[in-house]
Structure formats: structure tokens, C-alpha cells
Design a protein around this motif. Structure first.
Motif, PDB file in Angstrom:
ATOM      1  N   SER A   1      39.384  39.547  42.120  1.00  0.00           N
ATOM      2  CA  SER A   1      39.639  40.602  41.137  1.00  0.00           C
ATOM      3  C   SER A   1      41.008  40.439  40.476  1.00  0.00           C
ATOM      4  O   SER A   1      41.261  41.044  39.430  1.00  0.00           O
ATOM      5  CB  SER A   1      39.557  41.980  41.801  1.00  0.00           C
ATOM      6  N   LEU A   2      41.873  39.633  41.073  1.00  0.00           N
ATOM      7  CA  LEU A   2      43.168  39.396  40.439  1.00  0.00           C
ATOM      8  C   LEU A   2      43.001  38.748  39.073  1.00  0.00           C
ATOM      9  O   LEU A   2      43.809  38.973  38.164  1.00  0.00           O
ATOM     10  CB  LEU A   2      44.040  38.510  41.336  1.00  0.00           C
ATOM     11  N   ILE A   3      41.950  37.910  38.926  1.00  0.00           N
ATOM     12  CA  ILE A   3      41.708  37.267  37.626  1.00  0.00           C
ATOM     13  C   ILE A   3      41.482  38.327  36.564  1.00  0.00           C
ATOM     14  O   ILE A   3      42.092  38.312  35.483  1.00  0.00           O
ATOM     15  CB  ILE A   3      40.508  36.316  37.714  1.00  0.00           C
ATOM     16  N   LEU A   4      40.609  39.311  36.880  1.00  0.00           N
ATOM     17  CA  LEU A   4      40.346  40.384  35.920  1.00  0.00           C
ATOM     18  C   LEU A   4      41.589  41.242  35.701  1.00  0.00           C
ATOM     19  O   LEU A   4      41.858  41.687  34.583  1.00  0.00           O
ATOM     20  CB  LEU A   4      39.191  41.254  36.429  1.00  0.00           C
ATOM     21  N   SER A   5      42.335  41.467  36.771  1.00  0.00           N
ATOM     22  CA  SER A   5      43.458  42.403  36.705  1.00  0.00           C
ATOM     23  C   SER A   5      44.640  41.878  35.894  1.00  0.00           C
ATOM     24  O   SER A   5      45.436  42.675  35.396  1.00  0.00           O
ATOM     25  CB  SER A   5      43.920  42.748  38.119  1.00  0.00           C
ATOM     26  N   ILE A   6      44.780  40.555  35.793  1.00  0.00           N
ATOM     27  CA  ILE A   6      45.937  40.004  35.076  1.00  0.00           C
ATOM     28  C   ILE A   6      45.582  39.585  33.651  1.00  0.00           C
ATOM     29  O   ILE A   6      46.352  38.869  33.002  1.00  0.00           O
ATOM     30  CB  ILE A   6      46.553  38.812  35.835  1.00  0.00           C
ATOM     31  N   TYR A   7      44.436  40.043  33.151  1.00  0.00           N
ATOM     32  CA  TYR A   7      44.068  39.709  31.771  1.00  0.00           C
ATOM     33  C   TYR A   7      45.138  40.091  30.753  1.00  0.00           C
ATOM     34  O   TYR A   7      45.435  39.301  29.850  1.00  0.00           O
ATOM     35  CB  TYR A   7      42.730  40.362  31.409  1.00  0.00           C
ATOM     36  N   PRO A   8      45.722  41.300  30.837  1.00  0.00           N
ATOM     37  CA  PRO A   8      46.780  41.604  29.857  1.00  0.00           C
ATOM     38  C   PRO A   8      47.945  40.614  29.925  1.00  0.00           C
ATOM     39  O   PRO A   8      48.506  40.242  28.890  1.00  0.00           O
ATOM     40  CB  PRO A   8      47.220  43.022  30.257  1.00  0.00           C
TER      41      PRO A   8
ATOM     42  N   PHE B   1      28.884  45.535  54.433  1.00  0.00           N
ATOM     43  CA  PHE B   1      29.318  44.259  53.862  1.00  0.00           C
ATOM     44  C   PHE B   1      29.818  44.440  52.435  1.00  0.00           C
ATOM     45  O   PHE B   1      30.896  43.960  52.073  1.00  0.00           O
ATOM     46  CB  PHE B   1      28.153  43.270  53.911  1.00  0.00           C
ATOM     47  N   GLN B   2      29.053  45.159  51.627  1.00  0.00           N
ATOM     48  CA  GLN B   2      29.391  45.320  50.218  1.00  0.00           C
ATOM     49  C   GLN B   2      30.656  46.144  50.007  1.00  0.00           C
ATOM     50  O   GLN B   2      31.437  45.868  49.092  1.00  0.00           O
ATOM     51  CB  GLN B   2      28.228  45.982  49.472  1.00  0.00           C
ATOM     52  N   VAL B   3      30.866  47.152  50.843  1.00  0.00           N
ATOM     53  CA  VAL B   3      32.015  48.023  50.609  1.00  0.00           C
ATOM     54  C   VAL B   3      33.318  47.266  50.780  1.00  0.00           C
ATOM     55  O   VAL B   3      34.326  47.571  50.114  1.00  0.00           O
ATOM     56  CB  VAL B   3      31.964  49.260  51.539  1.00  0.00           C
ATOM     57  N   GLY B   4      33.323  46.257  51.657  1.00  0.00           N
ATOM     58  CA  GLY B   4      34.526  45.436  51.777  1.00  0.00           C
ATOM     59  C   GLY B   4      34.857  44.753  50.467  1.00  0.00           C
ATOM     60  O   GLY B   4      36.013  44.757  50.021  1.00  0.00           O
ATOM     61  N   GLY B   5      33.834  44.180  49.833  1.00  0.00           N
ATOM     62  CA  GLY B   5      34.047  43.520  48.552  1.00  0.00           C
ATOM     63  C   GLY B   5      34.491  44.484  47.473  1.00  0.00           C
ATOM     64  O   GLY B   5      35.412  44.193  46.696  1.00  0.00           O
ATOM     65  N   ASN B   6      33.849  45.653  47.425  1.00  0.00           N
ATOM     66  CA  ASN B   6      34.206  46.622  46.397  1.00  0.00           C
ATOM     67  C   ASN B   6      35.603  47.188  46.617  1.00  0.00           C
ATOM     68  O   ASN B   6      36.345  47.425  45.657  1.00  0.00           O
ATOM     69  CB  ASN B   6      33.178  47.759  46.374  1.00  0.00           C
ATOM     70  N   ALA B   7      35.976  47.414  47.885  1.00  0.00           N
ATOM     71  CA  ALA B   7      37.335  47.880  48.166  1.00  0.00           C
ATOM     72  C   ALA B   7      38.359  46.817  47.779  1.00  0.00           C
ATOM     73  O   ALA B   7      39.426  47.131  47.239  1.00  0.00           O
ATOM     74  CB  ALA B   7      37.469  48.240  49.648  1.00  0.00           C
ATOM     75  N   GLY B   8      38.029  45.548  48.044  1.00  0.00           N
ATOM     76  CA  GLY B   8      38.912  44.458  47.636  1.00  0.00           C
ATOM     77  C   GLY B   8      39.060  44.392  46.123  1.00  0.00           C
ATOM     78  O   GLY B   8      40.163  44.204  45.602  1.00  0.00           O
ATOM     79  N   SER B   9      37.941  44.573  45.414  1.00  0.00           N
ATOM     80  CA  SER B   9      37.994  44.589  43.952  1.00  0.00           C
ATOM     81  C   SER B   9      38.845  45.742  43.438  1.00  0.00           C
ATOM     82  O   SER B   9      39.546  45.616  42.435  1.00  0.00           O
ATOM     83  CB  SER B   9      36.575  44.700  43.377  1.00  0.00           C
ATOM     84  N   ALA B  10      38.780  46.877  44.144  1.00  0.00           N
ATOM     85  CA  ALA B  10      39.577  48.031  43.736  1.00  0.00           C
ATOM     86  C   ALA B  10      41.067  47.802  43.962  1.00  0.00           C
ATOM     87  O   ALA B  10      41.904  48.296  43.199  1.00  0.00           O
ATOM     88  CB  ALA B  10      39.123  49.277  44.506  1.00  0.00           C
ATOM     89  N   MET B  11      41.408  47.044  45.011  1.00  0.00           N
ATOM     90  CA  MET B  11      42.821  46.797  45.306  1.00  0.00           C
ATOM     91  C   MET B  11      43.449  45.814  44.319  1.00  0.00           C
ATOM     92  O   MET B  11      44.664  45.849  44.101  1.00  0.00           O
ATOM     93  CB  MET B  11      42.967  46.240  46.721  1.00  0.00           C
ATOM     94  N   GLY B  12      42.643  44.940  43.739  1.00  0.00           N
ATOM     95  CA  GLY B  12      43.164  43.937  42.826  1.00  0.00           C
ATOM     96  C   GLY B  12      44.038  44.494  41.716  1.00  0.00           C
ATOM     97  O   GLY B  12      45.176  44.030  41.516  1.00  0.00           O
ATOM     98  N   PRO B  13      43.554  45.506  40.961  1.00  0.00           N
ATOM     99  CA  PRO B  13      44.383  46.058  39.887  1.00  0.00           C
ATOM    100  C   PRO B  13      45.697  46.649  40.377  1.00  0.00           C
ATOM    101  O   PRO B  13      46.734  46.516  39.715  1.00  0.00           O
ATOM    102  CB  PRO B  13      43.477  47.141  39.278  1.00  0.00           C
ATOM    103  N   LEU B  14      45.665  47.330  41.547  1.00  0.00           N
ATOM    104  CA  LEU B  14      46.908  47.904  42.066  1.00  0.00           C
ATOM    105  C   LEU B  14      47.905  46.816  42.441  1.00  0.00           C
ATOM    106  O   LEU B  14      49.090  46.896  42.112  1.00  0.00           O
ATOM    107  CB  LEU B  14      46.597  48.765  43.293  1.00  0.00           C
ATOM    108  N   LEU B  15      47.419  45.786  43.144  1.00  0.00           N
ATOM    109  CA  LEU B  15      48.306  44.698  43.543  1.00  0.00           C
ATOM    110  C   LEU B  15      48.838  43.942  42.334  1.00  0.00           C
ATOM    111  O   LEU B  15      49.985  43.488  42.321  1.00  0.00           O
ATOM    112  CB  LEU B  15      47.571  43.753  44.496  1.00  0.00           C
ATOM    113  N   ALA B  16      47.977  43.801  41.322  1.00  0.00           N
ATOM    114  CA  ALA B  16      48.436  43.151  40.093  1.00  0.00           C
ATOM    115  C   ALA B  16      49.536  43.975  39.424  1.00  0.00           C
ATOM    116  O   ALA B  16      50.540  43.433  38.953  1.00  0.00           O
ATOM    117  CB  ALA B  16      47.259  42.955  39.135  1.00  0.00           C
ATOM    118  N   ALA B  17      49.338  45.301  39.391  1.00  0.00           N
ATOM    119  CA  ALA B  17      50.337  46.176  38.759  1.00  0.00           C
ATOM    120  C   ALA B  17      51.644  46.203  39.541  1.00  0.00           C
ATOM    121  O   ALA B  17      52.729  46.249  38.956  1.00  0.00           O
ATOM    122  CB  ALA B  17      49.766  47.594  38.632  1.00  0.00           C
TER     123      ALA B  17
END
Length: 408
Positions: free
Chosen positions: A38-45, A149-165
């Protein structure tokens, strides 16, 4: 020709125990995997500014990542159905690690695309086999296992934007390399899961044939028709999800003049809601039936998507959370429903559906980016708001419990 559909194991037998430690470990690995991706999506700007990219070029990054994942996943799934590879999970994370490091030092757009392709390759290896691990550890509670299983992935995707910011935006592109620690941790976890997977396969081979399984019998034509409907619903879900995951920050910045950090927080709230919806969908499907969860999730989100393009900032935030919760509840139910339609092909079905989902997300990102360049970002959300109406197709899915059973 007829196909047997597994419905007799919706609850564990006395000898089946849900392996929550294994499910927890594979969920943590999924968290780390999808957080990195998700970091790829998060650093688009950031990338857009560094390389002076258009919206279409931003969409091409997503397309490159998603297509390498989507094209390879069914192939990986089919191969591992016949030749299981317990340690391929750690190998897949190795591709992700290399892609992450390459992205941190990319000096031009072509290297960014190649790094995205490597991350997509890692994802294509990870998802089919990890989904198989979740089913093996489910103890018959397949929806619950897939949700964990899926919630781990979705939680990781959610953390990406915060970590990027918090980390990447202030410190620049090279700070992406710091997340290699997460990839190395995931490799260690996945190696241990590989050890369990190897032992579990040996146990299952020993027990094979000692007990019968209840199956519902459906005609092959109806099975294929139902798979087609499920893929149509995946198209609807992931095309719409692409509009939010790839362009929601741009939409918020353009319409409401938010800072990048504030827009990333709004994206985090949506992705966190997706994680919550994922937790709910699987176990509810185990109890009330997967068809009803699929129906309520895809079609039920339509009123909220239709309102989103016309909402103010407050209601945009509220609606994005509601949309995330409702829409995300479908995937675990769709995946398990498909696995029950085609028993014995967990890797193939998981690869097909994960791959198709990723592919639709990638194509959606590229197509919507081009549409945004041709019109504007507001028009994109007006068009996408109608996609959940395709959920009407769920009415044609069979109720598996109505079909006659046989023992195999």
C-alpha cells in the motif's frame, strides 16, 4: 458433467479444530505484505511531484503492479494445487523486498514501474498459498478463517497511508527502504508457517480417505455461470475500490483543499473501515449464508456511493467509512462461495479471484486515471457511483443448501 460442491463442512467436526495461532500468523504476514504494497499507492502525490507524472501515468503504476499480480496468481494457484510449495510464501516476500528497495532509489519513471512489477510478483506468489493455509487451518469455519486472513491485509493497507504521511512524505523517497525491516520480519514468519504447512500436508495425506465428505451436486453449466456472476461482482467492487484507493486523496485535495497529510488520514479511515467490514463478512456468511452477505454487500452499498459525489467534507468522511465497511464484507464470502463451487481447487480458485480482483483494480486505476485527465476527478466519482448496482446479479447465485447431497 456434474461438479461436486462442498457445503458439508460449514462447521467443524469434533476432530477439526480451528488453528487460531496459524491464522493469526498468516494474518500478521498478510498485514506486513499489504502494508508494504500500500506504500506504492500512498506515495503517489510524492511520485507525481518528483517525476512530474500525469494521472494516466499514476494509473499505469497501479496497472503494472496489479497486472503482474493478477496474471501470475491463477498460474501460481494451479501449479501449487498439483505441487504444493510450503516455502513459496517466504520466496514471494523476497520479491516484494527487492521491489521495495528498488523503489526507494528509483531515479526515473521506468525504474518505478519495474519496482511495482516486482512487488506485484511477490503478491502473486503470496496470496494463493496463504489463502490455502487459511483454509487448512480453518477447522471447517472457512468464512471466519478467510476473514481473519483478509483483515490482516486490509489493516496493513490501512496503515500504509498513515506511515507514508508520518515517515515517507517528510523524509522523502529514500525512506521507503526503512520498511525493508517489515519485509524481513514477514519472511521469518512465513518460513515458520511453511514448516507448519509441510507438517499439516503430511497429516492430511495420512488421514485422506478415512472419512467421507458431504457434497452438493450442481451441473457444470450452473457452476460456470455462478463463477461468472461472482467475477462480475468482483469487477464492480474493485473498480469502485480503485477510485478510492488510487484517487481519493487527489479528490479530497482538489475539492476540499486538504493538505496531503489530512487527505492521507481520510484515506486511512476508509481503509480501516474496509478492515472492519472484512472481519464481519466471513463469520456472518458462515451463519446466515454467503449468498445473502454477497447480496447485501455489493447492492447494499449503492445508496451511499450515489450520495458520495455530492457530499460536503464531513459527510464525505462518514460515507467513505460506511462504504468501506459494507463493500469489504463481500470478498471473504465471494471467495469461500467460489471455493465451494469447485472443491479441491483452493489454489486455482484463490489465484483466479485474487488475481482478477487485482487486475480489475489495476485496469480500473488506469482507466479512471485516463478519464480524470480527459474530464476531471469529480466526474470519475459520479460515474463510479453506479457500479454497485451490478450487485443485482447476485440474485442469480444458487442457494447451495437446496441441492441434493452425495458422499464422496
Amino acid at each position: 458433467m456434474q461438479t461436486a460442491t462442498e457445503v458439508g463442512h460449514s462447521a467443524p467436526t469434533p476432530k477439526e479444530v480451528t488453528g487460531f495461532r496459524v491464522l493469526g500468523a498468516i494474518s500478521v504476514a498478510h498485514f506486513l505484505n499489504d502494508m508494504i504494497q500500500s506504500l506504492i499507492l500512498s506515495i503517489y502525490p510524492l511520485l507525481k511531484g518528483n517525476f512530474h507524472l500525469s494521472f494516466a501515468q499514476i494509473g499505469l503504476i497501479t496497472l503494472t503492479y496489479q497486472m503482474t499480480a493478477s496474471i501470475l496468481q491463477p498460474v501460481v494457484g494451479m501449479y501449487t494445487d498439483k505441487h504444493p510449495k510450503p516455502y513459496s510464501l517466504a520466496l514471494g516476500m523476497g520479491f516484494t523486498l527487492v521491489g521495495l528497495l528498488l523503489l526507494s532509489v528509483a531515479s526515473h519513471y521506468g525504474i518505478v514501474l519495474f519496482a511495482a512489477a516486482l512487488v506485484g510478483t511477490g503478491s502473486s506468489i503470496f496470496h494463493p498459498e496463504s489463502s490455502r493455509v487459511a483454509r487448512m487451518a480453518s477447522g471447517g469455519r472457512h468464512g471466519l478463517a478467510q476473514s481473519i486472513f483478509q483483515v490482516g491485509g486490509n489493516a496493513g493497507s490501512a496503515m500504509g497511508p498513515l506511515l507514508a504521511a508520518w515517515i515517507i512524505i517528510p523524509h522523502g523517497q529514500t525512506s521507503i527502504a526503512w520498511f525493508s525491516v517489515a519485509a524481513l520480519l514477514a519472511i521469518v514468519i512465513l518460513w515458520q508457517i511453511g514448516n507448519w504447512y509441510k507438517r499439516r500436508r503430511s497429516e492430511m495425506s495420512t488421514k485422506a480417505g478415512k472419512s467421507g465428505h458431504s457434497h452438493a451436486v450442481l451441473p457444470r453449466r450452473q457452476v460456470m455461470f455462478s463463477i461468472g456472476i461472482l467475477l462480475l461482482l468482483i469487477f464492480s467492487k474493485y473498480f469502485y475500490m480503485a477510485s478510492l484507493s488510487s484517487y481519493f486523496t487527489f479528490y479530497l485535495i482538489s475539492k476540499f483543499h486538504l493538505s496531503i497529510q489530512d487527505a492521507q488520514f481520510q484515506l486511512f479511515m476508509f481503509l480501516f473501515a474496509v478492515a472492519v467490514g472484512t472481519v464481519l463478512g466471513g463469520p456472518i456468511g458462515d451463519k446466515v449464508g454467503r449468498k445473502w452477505v454477497i447480496w447485501a454487500s455489493i447492492l447494499g452499498v449503492a445508496p451511499f456511493t450515489l450520495m458520495l459525489p455530492y457530499a460536503n467534507l464531513f459527510w464525505t468522511g462518514v460515507l467513505s467509512v460506511v462504504i468501506g465497511i459494507i463493500l469489504a464484507s463481500a470478498f471473504s464470502a465471494i471467495l469461500v462461495f467460489a471455493q465451494e463451487l469447485v472443491p479441491g481447487k483452493v489454489g486455482t480458485i484463490s489465484g483466479l479471484f485474487f488475481g482478477f480482483a487485482f487486475g480489475m483494480g489495476g485496469i480500473g486505476a488506469a482507466a479512471l486515471g485516463k478519464l480524470a485527465d480527459m474530464t476531471d476527478i469529480y466526474f470519475v466519482y459520479q460515474v463510479c457511483s453506479f457500479l454497485p448496482l451490478l450487485g443485482l446479479a447476485a440474485a442469480f447465485l444458487p442457494r447451495l443448501e437446496k441441492y441434493p447431497h452425495q458422499t464422496s
